[in-house]
Design a protein around this motif. Structure first.
Motif, PDB file in Angstrom:
ATOM      1  N   ILE A  26     -31.749  15.715 -30.520  1.00 63.95           N
ATOM      2  CA  ILE A  26     -32.805  14.986 -29.810  1.00 63.95           C
ATOM      3  C   ILE A  26     -32.229  13.766 -29.101  1.00 63.95           C
ATOM      4  O   ILE A  26     -32.509  13.512 -27.924  1.00 63.95           O
ATOM      5  N   LEU A  27     -31.413  13.008 -29.817  1.00 64.73           N
ATOM      6  CA  LEU A  27     -30.846  11.797 -29.226  1.00 64.73           C
ATOM      7  C   LEU A  27     -29.864  12.125 -28.108  1.00 64.73           C
ATOM      8  O   LEU A  27     -29.732  11.352 -27.156  1.00 64.73           O
ATOM      9  N   SER A  28     -29.193  13.262 -28.211  1.00 66.68           N
ATOM     10  CA  SER A  28     -28.287  13.675 -27.135  1.00 66.68           C
ATOM     11  C   SER A  28     -29.040  13.808 -25.815  1.00 66.68           C
ATOM     12  O   SER A  28     -28.529  13.452 -24.746  1.00 66.68           O
ATOM     13  N   GLN A  29     -30.264  14.312 -25.899  1.00 64.60           N
ATOM     14  CA  GLN A  29     -31.059  14.516 -24.692  1.00 64.60           C
ATOM     15  C   GLN A  29     -31.517  13.188 -24.075  1.00 64.60           C
ATOM     16  O   GLN A  29     -31.883  13.147 -22.905  1.00 64.60           O
ATOM     17  N   TYR A  30     -31.513  12.134 -24.882  1.00 64.74           N
ATOM     18  CA  TYR A  30     -31.961  10.825 -24.396  1.00 64.74           C
ATOM     19  C   TYR A  30     -30.844  10.020 -23.741  1.00 64.74           C
ATOM     20  O   TYR A  30     -31.109   8.985 -23.122  1.00 64.74           O
ATOM     21  N   GLU A  31     -29.591  10.451 -23.881  1.00 65.59           N
ATOM     22  CA  GLU A  31     -28.497   9.604 -23.396  1.00 65.59           C
ATOM     23  C   GLU A  31     -28.565   9.409 -21.880  1.00 65.59           C
ATOM     24  O   GLU A  31     -28.252   8.320 -21.380  1.00 65.59           O
ATOM     25  N   ALA A  32     -28.974  10.431 -21.156  1.00 63.80           N
ATOM     26  CA  ALA A  32     -29.098  10.270 -19.699  1.00 63.80           C
ATOM     27  C   ALA A  32     -30.138   9.213 -19.356  1.00 63.80           C
ATOM     28  O   ALA A  32     -29.951   8.412 -18.423  1.00 63.80           O
ATOM     29  N   ASP A  33     -31.231   9.180 -20.120  1.00 60.72           N
ATOM     30  CA  ASP A  33     -32.253   8.164 -19.892  1.00 60.72           C
ATOM     31  C   ASP A  33     -31.702   6.767 -20.192  1.00 60.72           C
ATOM     32  O   ASP A  33     -32.023   5.800 -19.498  1.00 60.72           O
ATOM     33  N   ALA A  34     -30.882   6.678 -21.237  1.00 58.99           N
ATOM     34  CA  ALA A  34     -30.286   5.386 -21.577  1.00 58.99           C
ATOM     35  C   ALA A  34     -29.397   4.891 -20.450  1.00 58.99           C
ATOM     36  O   ALA A  34     -29.358   3.689 -20.157  1.00 58.99           O
ATOM     37  N   ARG A  35     -28.692   5.808 -19.805  1.00 59.16           N
ATOM     38  CA  ARG A  35     -27.850   5.412 -18.676  1.00 59.16           C
ATOM     39  C   ARG A  35     -28.708   4.881 -17.524  1.00 59.16           C
ATOM     40  O   ARG A  35     -28.324   3.928 -16.835  1.00 59.16           O
ATOM     41  N   LEU A  36     -29.864   5.500 -17.318  1.00 58.19           N
ATOM     42  CA  LEU A  36     -30.766   5.020 -16.261  1.00 58.19           C
ATOM     43  C   LEU A  36     -31.290   3.626 -16.582  1.00 58.19           C
ATOM     44  O   LEU A  36     -31.389   2.773 -15.702  1.00 58.19           O
ATOM     45  N   VAL A  37     -31.632   3.406 -17.832  1.00 54.74           N
ATOM     46  CA  VAL A  37     -32.091   2.076 -18.243  1.00 54.74           C
ATOM     47  C   VAL A  37     -30.984   1.059 -18.021  1.00 54.74           C
ATOM     48  O   VAL A  37     -31.203  -0.028 -17.493  1.00 54.74           O
ATOM     49  N   SER A  38     -29.766   1.421 -18.427  1.00 55.99           N
ATOM     50  CA  SER A  38     -28.635   0.522 -18.255  1.00 55.99           C
ATOM     51  C   SER A  38     -28.352   0.245 -16.790  1.00 55.99           C
ATOM     52  O   SER A  38     -28.028  -0.882 -16.403  1.00 55.99           O
ATOM     53  N   ALA A  39     -28.497   1.281 -15.941  1.00 50.64           N
ATOM     54  CA  ALA A  39     -28.232   1.124 -14.510  1.00 50.64           C
ATOM     55  C   ALA A  39     -29.240   0.204 -13.837  1.00 50.64           C
ATOM     56  O   ALA A  39     -28.984  -0.311 -12.749  1.00 50.64           O
ATOM     57  N   GLY A  40     -30.378  -0.037 -14.497  1.00 53.24           N
ATOM     58  CA  GLY A  40     -31.395  -0.905 -13.913  1.00 53.24           C
ATOM     59  C   GLY A  40     -31.034  -2.367 -13.938  1.00 53.24           C
ATOM     60  O   GLY A  40     -31.712  -3.190 -13.314  1.00 53.24           O
ATOM     61  N   CYS A  41     -29.975  -2.693 -14.650  1.00 49.17           N
ATOM     62  CA  CYS A  41     -29.594  -4.102 -14.772  1.00 49.17           C
ATOM     63  C   CYS A  41     -29.256  -4.688 -13.400  1.00 49.17           C
ATOM     64  O   CYS A  41     -28.358  -4.222 -12.709  1.00 49.17           O
ATOM     65  N   GLY A  42     -30.004  -5.688 -12.985  1.00 50.41           N
ATOM     66  CA  GLY A  42     -29.731  -6.390 -11.747  1.00 50.41           C
ATOM     67  C   GLY A  42     -30.248  -5.698 -10.508  1.00 50.41           C
ATOM     68  O   GLY A  42     -30.000  -6.155  -9.394  1.00 50.41           O
ATOM     69  N   SER A  43     -30.972  -4.595 -10.679  1.00 53.00           N
ATOM     70  CA  SER A  43     -31.485  -3.863  -9.516  1.00 53.00           C
ATOM     71  C   SER A  43     -32.900  -4.306  -9.193  1.00 53.00           C
ATOM     72  O   SER A  43     -33.769  -4.254 -10.057  1.00 53.00           O
ATOM     73  N   PRO A  44     -33.182  -4.750  -7.973  1.00 50.42           N
ATOM     74  CA  PRO A  44     -34.530  -5.162  -7.605  1.00 50.42           C
ATOM     75  C   PRO A  44     -35.533  -4.024  -7.721  1.00 50.42           C
ATOM     76  O   PRO A  44     -36.710  -4.252  -7.991  1.00 50.42           O
ATOM     77  N   GLU A  45     -35.064  -2.777  -7.536  1.00 43.23           N
ATOM     78  CA  GLU A  45     -35.981  -1.651  -7.584  1.00 43.23           C
ATOM     79  C   GLU A  45     -36.389  -1.294  -9.010  1.00 43.23           C
ATOM     80  O   GLU A  45     -37.533  -0.970  -9.285  1.00 43.23           O
ATOM     81  N   THR A  46     -35.450  -1.355  -9.905  1.00 40.91           N
ATOM     82  CA  THR A  46     -35.726  -0.897 -11.266  1.00 40.91           C
ATOM     83  C   THR A  46     -35.904  -2.035 -12.257  1.00 40.91           C
ATOM     84  O   THR A  46     -36.321  -1.809 -13.391  1.00 40.91           O
ATOM     85  N   GLY A  47     -35.585  -3.235 -11.854  1.00 34.33           N
ATOM     86  CA  GLY A  47     -35.707  -4.354 -12.776  1.00 34.33           C
ATOM     87  C   GLY A  47     -34.482  -4.466 -13.656  1.00 34.33           C
ATOM     88  O   GLY A  47     -33.475  -3.796 -13.444  1.00 34.33           O
ATOM     89  N   SER A  48     -34.557  -5.314 -14.659  1.00 32.26           N
ATOM     90  CA  SER A  48     -33.395  -5.526 -15.522  1.00 32.26           C
ATOM     91  C   SER A  48     -33.377  -4.504 -16.650  1.00 32.26           C
ATOM     92  O   SER A  48     -34.393  -3.937 -17.024  1.00 32.26           O
ATOM     93  N   ALA A  49     -32.205  -4.259 -17.172  1.00 35.52           N
ATOM     94  CA  ALA A  49     -32.068  -3.352 -18.307  1.00 35.52           C
ATOM     95  C   ALA A  49     -32.751  -3.944 -19.525  1.00 35.52           C
ATOM     96  O   ALA A  49     -32.934  -5.160 -19.634  1.00 35.52           O
ATOM     97  N   ASP A  50     -33.139  -3.074 -20.446  1.00 33.73           N
ATOM     98  CA  ASP A  50     -33.795  -3.484 -21.677  1.00 33.73           C
ATOM     99  C   ASP A  50     -32.751  -3.489 -22.788  1.00 33.73           C
ATOM    100  O   ASP A  50     -32.454  -2.442 -23.362  1.00 33.73           O
ATOM    101  N   PRO A  51     -32.174  -4.633 -23.110  1.00 32.92           N
ATOM    102  CA  PRO A  51     -31.083  -4.653 -24.101  1.00 32.92           C
ATOM    103  C   PRO A  51     -31.542  -4.218 -25.488  1.00 32.92           C
ATOM    104  O   PRO A  51     -30.775  -3.600 -26.227  1.00 32.92           O
TER     105      PRO A  51
END
Length: 220
Positions: A26-51
């Protein structure tokens, strides 16, 4: 688009009784989502990452690796963690310390890290689950590796009270004799009975802890 990865979902998963392999899947399937959350850091479109979310996810996935005995893969996971939180987040720092102790098979240190370091409340179920799993796996290993072992040494392997073992506390001795081990009061030695667990036996909660259930309360 709202991502399926959330602290609420991770909390429910951590508290669930899914098998280690299911947890990992289950957690393996979430890793791509975690990368998207991380990629949001500093992006005006996605907002900041959720640490907090990233820390909880990567720590949970880390313990899923340990529970499925994928130690080299757990090490690789730490390299995939976003560097900013890997180096700064207290929980992920604890994971790195734990990985080193597990990698080096430092049994006493593993128990100390799991039981004494500060772990987030929502991660506690996985921390306790791995404590039981590590204890059970160590018990099996010791039972098949030694013909005789001193009580304090056995206590260290299992994370039990060393001072009580040195005093030959009957409650400590009983934890081993309940496993079928023999205690020789003259030589002060425990004689392990090998514990052989079929590879098909996989418990859904705490490794084989429920099946064995002979150690009682951890540490005591």
């Amino acid at each position: 688009m709202e991502l399926p990865l959330s602290i609420q979902q991770l909390s429910k998963l951590a508290e669930s009784n899914v098998s280690p392999s299911q947890l990992f899947g289950i957690l393996s399937q979430y890793e791509a989502d975690a990368r998207l959350v991380s990629a949001g850091c500093g992006s005006p479109e996605t907002g900041s990452a959720d640490p907090e979310l990233l820390s909880f996810f990567y720590a949970s996935f880390f313990f899923a690796h340990l529970l499925t005995k994928q130690i080299p893969e757990a090490r690789a996971l730490t390299q995939r963690m976003p560097e900013a939180i890997r180096l700064q987040d207290p929980c992920l720092k604890n994971c790195l310390i734990l990985l080193r102790a597990v990698w080096q098979t430092q049994h006493a240190q593993v128990y100390q890290i799991l039981r004494n370091l500060q772990w987030p409340e929502n991660l506690q179920p996985l921390v306790r689950r791995y404590d039981s799993f590590f204890q059970d796996q160590t018990l099996i290993s010791v039972s098949t590796s030694y013909e005789a072992i001193r009580l304090p040494a056995a206590a260290v392997y299992l994370g039990l009270d060393l001072a009580a073992a040195e005093q030959e506390d009957p409650t400590i001795i009983e934890k081993f004799t309940q496993c079928g081990w023999k205690w020789d009061s003259e030589t002060k030695l425990l004689h392990p009975t090998p514990i052989i667990v079929p590879s098909t036996v996989q418990k859904a909660t705490n490794g084989i802890h429920d099946a064995m259930a002979m150690l009682g309360n951890r540490g005591g």
